[in-house]
Design an enzyme around this catalytic site. Structure first.
Site, PDB file in Angstrom:
ATOM      1  N   GLY A  87       0.706  -1.324  -0.032  1.00  0.00           N
ATOM      2  CA  GLY A  87       0.028  -0.007  -0.011  1.00  0.00           C
ATOM      3  C   GLY A  87       0.874   1.036   0.045  1.00  0.00           C
ATOM      4  N   SER A  89       3.235   4.256  -2.262  1.00  0.00           N
ATOM      5  CA  SER A  89       2.693   5.411  -3.262  1.00  0.00           C
ATOM      6  C   SER A  89       2.214   4.715  -4.707  1.00  0.00           C
ATOM      7  CB  SER A  89       3.845   6.372  -3.244  1.00  0.00           C
ATOM      8  OG  SER A  89       3.821   7.201  -2.323  1.00  0.00           O
ATOM      9  N   GLY A  91       1.666   1.655  -5.376  1.00  0.00           N
ATOM     10  CA  GLY A  91       0.532   0.692  -5.229  1.00  0.00           C
ATOM     11  C   GLY A  91      -0.835   1.249  -5.072  1.00  0.00           C
ATOM     12  N   LYS A 184      10.630  -1.845  -9.379  1.00  0.00           N
ATOM     13  CA  LYS A 184      12.161  -1.810 -10.466  1.00  0.00           C
ATOM     14  C   LYS A 184      13.380  -1.774  -9.673  1.00  0.00           C
ATOM     15  CE  LYS A 184       9.272   1.531 -13.032  1.00  0.00           C
ATOM     16  NZ  LYS A 184       9.296   2.985 -13.616  1.00  0.00           N
ATOM     17  N   LYS A 268      17.754   3.151 -14.551  1.00  0.00           N
ATOM     18  CA  LYS A 268      17.494   4.736 -14.624  1.00  0.00           C
ATOM     19  C   LYS A 268      17.514   5.355 -13.411  1.00  0.00           C
ATOM     20  CE  LYS A 268      13.201   4.387 -12.846  1.00  0.00           C
ATOM     21  NZ  LYS A 268      12.412   4.961 -12.032  1.00  0.00           N
ATOM     22  N   THR A 325      12.682  10.421 -14.803  1.00  0.00           N
ATOM     23  CA  THR A 325      13.155  10.384 -13.464  1.00  0.00           C
ATOM     24  C   THR A 325      14.460  11.295 -13.327  1.00  0.00           C
ATOM     25  OG1 THR A 325      12.698   8.011 -13.463  1.00  0.00           O
ATOM     26  CG2 THR A 325      14.426   8.692 -12.028  1.00  0.00           C
TER      27      THR A 325
END
Length: 422
Positions: A87, A89, A91, A184, A268, A325
């Protein structure tokens, strides 16, 4: 003050009014006539205003049940159930994307307060707390409840905690339910990508897909336009996911190159730390552009080393995610680099936030991964930016020394397209 109208507001851009009106199958002019406080804006002003803010109390008004093609047949979105493991950010933001289409979403959280507040007040007290979640989004502490009738499970746990989280719930996940990974990075303890972590933790036949691309959770939660990549070996599963996620402000594109997408999503974050340091040092736009471009060259090299397709780097999960990013003010990794460039200590930076900057752990893992996979004794010449960031994070260099070392690299051809020759 809240009113009895289907959508309450003080001043709401026309473009924002018409969008949910259309979704709710209410004529735009008719709905506008119900809103006496509406301030008429021209289309350009309305679109700009709509892209900048969706007030929390309006989030539920965007919920709209639809019919989509799912597993070869038409289904109402309300008949589809998605469980989100984690839960945080991202998600929470993806739960909004699904919930606004009328999909039933259950977020598996760790804290009772989060579950109670999501279920009772439709807000997440810890992440995206100013966002009113769609009514179809709920939460539970019990993964068995969430997974029992799920059509999809979205995995949204940070990489370094993923193996432990998956091991605890693996027996509860039906072997035929697709698991979609939103995380990631590279697991530092094993130097494996998330595609390997999921394969090792779940059933051998578990359908898997991986979502990546330039997607800030805050912008997704606000309903701002976002495009991502779905990487999957099963084209039919990818088609279902693209259909499930598609809306006027969210779009997913398909690739079969899981490894290329995974490597791009990891690298990245490290390039973003370097970009932040570049800004923190006040080096200017020329230096930033050069650094990010050469960072993408190193990304492509690592994709090739790991067995992915170099062309994937030119897509949303590669340069797309890197640009977002490196240049986006919401990037946690860029902020870490920015503060390092301004002279702050890494431990102070990390202790000042409850959100995870994956690039810190990933930088060290990438250095170890390159050392294990790339032949030669001067690997730092092939991956100078990635190795330089790792050295700075480990305290071996300060940001300015890292820059001086980079500028002192041997002169060479701009070998963007040819790795095997070097």
């Amino acid at each position: 003050h809240e009113t009895e109208m289907w959508l309450s507001f003080d001043i709401l851009p026309l473009a924002l009014v018409l969008q949910p009106a259309r979704h709710a199958e209410i004529d735009g002019a008719q709905s506008a006539s119900k809103l006496p406080k509406l301030v008429a804006l021209n289309v350009g002003e309305a679109m700009i205003a709509a892209s900048q803010v969706i007030r929390p109390r309006h989030a539920q008004a965007l919920m709209n049940e639809q019919q989509i093609y799912f597993r070869g047949e038409k289904r109402n979105t309300s008949s589809i159930h998605v469980a989100v493991l984690g839960g945080g950010s991202f998600g929470t933001a993806m739960a909004c994307v699904l919930g606004r289409k009328g999909v039933r979403v259950t977020i598996v959280v760790r804290k009772l307060k989060a579950a109670e507040q999501i279920n009772e007040l439709h807000t997440n007290p810890y992440y995206q707390s100013d966002l009113l979640l769609p009514a179809t989004v709920s939460a539970t502490l019990d993964p068995a409840v969430a997974f029992s009738d799920a059509d999809f499970i979205f995995h949204a746990v940070p990489v370094q905690f993923s193996r432990d989280a998956l091991t605890k719930v693996a027996e509860l996940i039906p072997p035929d339910v697709p698991v979609v990974c939103l995380s990631k990075g590279i697991e530092t303890s094993t130097l494996t990508l998330m595609c390997d972590v999921l394969s090792e933790c779940l059933d051998d036949e578990q359908p898997l897909a991986f979502l990546s691309g330039p997607a800030f959770a805050g912008e997704i939660a606000q309903g701002m336009v976002t495009a991502v990549t779905i990487a999957c070996s099963d084209r039919d599963l990818a088609n279902d996911l693209m259909e499930l996620l598609a809306s006027t402000n969210f779009r997913a594109l398909y690739t079969s190159d899981v490894v290329g997408v995974e490597v791009g999503g990891a690298v990245k974050n490290v390039i973003a730390i370097a970009a932040g340091m570049c800004e923190g040092l006040g080096l200017g736009t020329n230096a930033m552009a050069a650094l990010v471009t050469r960072g993408c060259t190193e990304m492509r090299r690592l994709v090739v080393v790991c067995g992915g397709e170099p062309s994937t780097v030119f897509g949303l999960s590669g340069v797309g995610d890197t640009f977002g990013t490196c240049f986006g003010p919401q990037s946690r990794n860029r902020q870490v680099g920015l503060r390092l460039g301004r002279g702050e200590k890494l431990e102070d930076i990390l202790s000042s936030t409850n959100e995870v900057a994956e690039g810190v752990a990933t930088a060290r893992a990438i250095k170890a991964l390159v050392n294990s996979k790339v032949r030669g004794y001067r690997r730092d010449l092939k991956f100078p930016i990635l190795f330089g960031v790792a050295a700075i994070l480990d305290g071996e260099l300060d940001p300015r020394e890292g820059l001086e070392r980079l500028m002192g690299m041997p002169l060479r051809i701009e070998d963007f397209m040819s790795f095997h020759e070097h």
